[in-house]
Scaffold this motif. Structure first.
Motif, PDB file in Angstrom:
ATOM      1  N   ARG A 138       0.824  -1.196   0.000  1.00 15.40           N
ATOM      2  CA  ARG A 138       0.000   0.000   0.000  1.00 15.40           C
ATOM      3  C   ARG A 138       0.871   1.265   0.000  1.00 15.40           C
ATOM      4  O   ARG A 138       0.505   2.270  -0.598  1.00 15.40           O
ATOM      5  CB  ARG A 138      -0.906   0.022   1.228  1.00 15.40           C
ATOM      6  N   GLN A 157      -3.031   2.336  -5.688  1.00 17.11           N
ATOM      7  CA  GLN A 157      -3.546   0.981  -5.902  1.00 17.11           C
ATOM      8  C   GLN A 157      -3.821   0.707  -7.381  1.00 17.11           C
ATOM      9  O   GLN A 157      -4.894   0.259  -7.775  1.00 17.11           O
ATOM     10  CB  GLN A 157      -4.808   0.760  -5.072  1.00 17.11           C
ATOM     11  N   LYS A 201       0.563   5.955   5.966  1.00 11.10           N
ATOM     12  CA  LYS A 201      -0.326   4.929   5.430  1.00 11.10           C
ATOM     13  C   LYS A 201      -1.010   4.154   6.552  1.00 11.10           C
ATOM     14  O   LYS A 201      -2.199   3.812   6.447  1.00 11.10           O
ATOM     15  CB  LYS A 201       0.484   3.970   4.542  1.00 11.10           C
TER      16      LYS A 201
END
Length: 765
Positions: free
Chosen positions: A327, A333, A668
């Protein structure tokens, strides 16, 4: 001879040949991979270190020995060690490209050391059989194995730092010696014709070489003010000469030595880190070029290949951790990782991310109504409050005061039981408030320590009650030790203060990496000890105080008759075995009266040369050069490098912030809602110790905080090594876009080289 051999070639499809070739290539790769993992396995590294220290420890059993063993026994053990070293070297050759292996100097050094040691063993054994005395000169080379095996890269780094610093130190040392020689010449002219006498009655400052040695010792302040007193007694004006000398040579030149060592240490360390950073980026670019595919107008690495690579190079991290890193690398993504994100994969894997599972308390399962009642919530909030910690900090301080008071006072004696009761209540309240598995997790040292002390106190109390009939048994002594150990909790009070915490963090960071300097000191001590044994063994003997042996009062050597060395019973300071040699070298490192181990005998009043002729008289005055060399290498160079290391650690601790990669990971983690803030972990939240390898968790389950209770945090900065912090600090000076020069140019980088930003870094290869 076989004319038709080419006429009977079987017809094999090209596809079959290709599949066989691919299978062979895969088998070779898998074999090399297994060899690589085996070489880097901790058991193999531990075995290597074990045999290295066995080889070094043989000096205890070899002549001159602490515990003598037959030469055949020690030689067989040494041959076994050499075989292990050779096998380890062959293993390393299997996992290293041939051209790289033979260009590596450390591999050549190991091979030469093995060969030379075997030759020396054969020659020494043959001469011993012929009853001819000889020297085991190859023992001096044993530390080479500790330095040059791949596992000892940190020790090699320090040695390279010393080697690179030598030219600059040499210039300062020559200037320093010029100053000492000039002052010695002035001292000879000032005091040599004054008919001055030492308190022993010998001429004062009439021999130039003795003056040089005495003034060199004065730089260490070990013989101050004794060396000055005869001249000072004659006229106080002469004290100005010694004061000027000390200011220039002790304070000015010694400070310059430290400055030169520190500057060069940092400069060359920075250059090494820069090389490593560039090499790492080159390797990552090569890996990217192997895995890349074209996606639109740019080259990328697909998500599946990225996961397979991470699983291969870091098999121990959990699936959830791997998904978190993906990620971070693939922010949007898209299903692939671009070149810039791929290149920083190595940095991502080097960041320690702790995966945590939020555990519920067993009491909440068994009796939720009681555990979540108003009274229970009040108790738990009270224990979680900082005031609870502060209260017990005050109790510990009071307990420390009571320990220092008269224990025979009944009030003091009973007070110890009060403190014990309070500590038991503390532990019970914490176990009630915090989940027990977290409270007693493997890294909760203080919880284990406190509980162990309390259990020990209870056991001592039970024994005292059960065995009170035995008059000679008194468990109070055990209780004293137990309660004194609790004073160590005062460290936690110190650690709670911000300014003190910086110092504590530095100390915690330094302690593991001090092993590097321990290895460096072992190498230097071992080499000087071996040389010292060959030079001085048997020259000085130790006898018990009541011994009637011949020359017992002169340490077994008539040359020491009437010397203060013998009268002060310094006979045990000798080089008759490896342990005694290490003790003498340690005394030299401490500096105080180090000169006395070398010099001439004098009276009890002037003890500044207490042991001086202890070795110089029984051998030759040139023996002083051995001790001066040790002082230069250890005190001036190695100790200054250690000081430079500590200074750099403090600078790092005060100035270094989180790296860009760490910040990206933390951002993140917070975006996914699975983060634990640092302040939530203080004062005993204990969640940070629940590491897990939840390999069954997929990427989507990262966000299921409620159901799984899986959370992440970056490992605390205080448990990183200083070496890692230094690398981050120096590497941070290189721009992320800077791919650096070619590999050959990197290997030849000097500290003066500066490379600009590489504008083609982001371009497709």
């Amino acid at each position: 001879m076989f004319p038709d051999m080419y006429q009977y070639k079987p017809i094999v499809p090209n596809s079959y040949i290709s599949s066989v070739y691919a299978h062979n290539q895969k088998s070779t790769f898998m074999q090399e991979q297994r060899l690589y993992y085996l070489y880097n396995h901790w058991t193999m590294q531990a075995a290597t270190y074990f045999f290295i220290f066995v080889d070094l420890f043989l000096a205890v059993f070899e002549d001159p020995a602490v515990y003598p063993l037959p030469f055949l026994a020690t030689s067989l053990v040494e041959v076994l060690c050499l075989l292990v070293f050779f096998g380890r070297l062959v293993h390393f050759a299997k996992v290293t490209p041939r051209n790289v292996f033979w260009k590596d100097t450390k591999n050549i050094c190991i091979m030469i050391a093995i060969l030379v040691t075997l030759i020396d063993l054969i020659i020494y054994g043959a001469l011993k059989i012929s009853n001819v005395n000889s020297i085991r000169w190859s023992r001096f080379l044993r530390p080479i194995f500790l330095i040059n095996f791949a596992e000892s890269r940190q020790i090699r780094r320090v040695f390279r730092s010393i080697r690179n610093t030598l030219p600059e130190i040499t210039y300062v040392f020559l200037l320093f010696m010029f100053s000492v020689l000039m002052f010695s010449l002035m001292a000879l002219k000032l005091f040599g014709d004054r008919n001055l006498r030492t308190v022993e009655g010998s001429p004062y400052f009439t021999n130039y070489l003795e003056i040089v040695f005495d003034l060199y010792v004065l730089v260490t302040t070990a013989n101050s003010p004794d060396v000055m007193m005869p001249a000072f007694d004659f006229s106080w004006w002469y004290s100005l000469f010694f004061i000027t000398y000390v200011v220039i040579n002790t304070y000015l030149f010694m400070s310059v030595f430290l400055a030169v060592v520190y500057n060069n240490y940092r400069k060359h360390l920075k250059n090494e880190i820069r090389k490593l950073a560039y090499m790492k980026r080159h390797k990552m670019v090569e890996a990217f070029n192997i895995l890349k595919v074209k996606e639109g107008t740019e080259f990328v690495v697909k998500e599946a290949q990225w996961k397979q690579l991470v699983k291969l190079v870091a098999p121990d991290i959990s699936t959830s951790h791997r998904e978190l890193l993906l990620r971070v690398s693939d922010e949007e993504q898209k299903g692939y990782v671009d070149k810039k994100s791929f290149v920083r994969l190595a940095d991502l894997l080097n960041i320690q991310v702790i995966a945590m599972r939020i555990q519920t308390h067993p009491l909440e399962h068994w009796m939720p109504h009681v555990y979540n009642s108003a009274v229970s919530l009040f108790i738990r909030s009270m224990v979680q409050h900082k005031g609870f910690v502060w209260t017990y900090d005050v109790i510990i301080l009071i307990n420390a005061v009571f320990i220092a008071l008269d224990e025979e006072n009944p009030l003091i004696s009973y007070a110890e039981w009060v403190f014990l009761s309070l500590y038991i209540i503390e532990i019970l309240l914490k176990v009630y408030t915090y989940e027990p598995r977290a409270f007693f997790s493997k890294t909760q040292f203080w919880n284990w320590f406190d509980t162990s002390i309390i259990i020990a106190a209870l056991i001592a109390t039970i024994l005292n009650t059960s065995l009170k009939s035995a008059s000679q048994y008194n468990s109070q002594q055990v209780l004293d030790i137990v309660f004194i150990l609790r004073v160590l909790r005062l460290i936690r009070i110190v650690d709670s203060i911000q300014r003190f915490r910086v110092i504590m963090n530095t100390l915690i960071n330094i302690v593991p990496t001090m092993l590097t300097f321990g290895g460096l000191a072992l190498v230097v001590y071992y080499m000087f000890a071996i040389i010292g044994m060959e030079l001085f063994q048997g020259k000085i003997q130790f006898f018990s105080r009541n011994s009637t042996a011949h020359h017992a009062r002169e340490c077994g050597n008539p040359a020491l008759k009437d010397s203060l060395f013998a009268r002060a019973k310094y006979c045990k300071n000798n080089f008759n075995d490896i342990t005694s040699s290490f003790v003498v070298l340690m005394e030299l490192t401490v500096v105080n009266q180090w000169h006395d181990i070398l010099s001439v005998s004098i009276t009890q009043v002037l003890n500044f040369i207490l042991l001086a002729n202890g070795f110089a008289l029984v051998t030759h005055q040139a023996a002083k050069l051995y001790f001066i060399a040790f002082h230069v290498v250890v005190v001036i160079m190695i100790i200054n490098i250690l000081i430079a290391f500590i200074l750099e650690a403090f600078f790092v601790e005060y100035s270094l912030e989180k790296s860009e990669v760490e910040t990206a990971i933390e951002r993140k983690i917070q975006e996914l809602g699975v983060g634990i803030q640092e302040e939530e972990l203080r004062d005993g939240k204990l969640i940070d110790n629940m590491e897990t390898n939840e390999n069954d968790l997929g990427g989507e389950e990262i966000t299921k905080k409620k159901s799984k209770g899986l959370m992440f945090k970056i490992a605390s900065k205080r448990y990183r090594t200083v070496d890692a912090l230094l690398q981050r600090m120096f590497e941070a000076e290189i721009l992320p876009e800077d791919d650096g020069p070619s590999v050959d140019e990197i290997l030849n980088l000097s500290p003066a080289d500066v490379y600009p930003k590489n504008p083609t870094f982001d371009s497709a290869a």
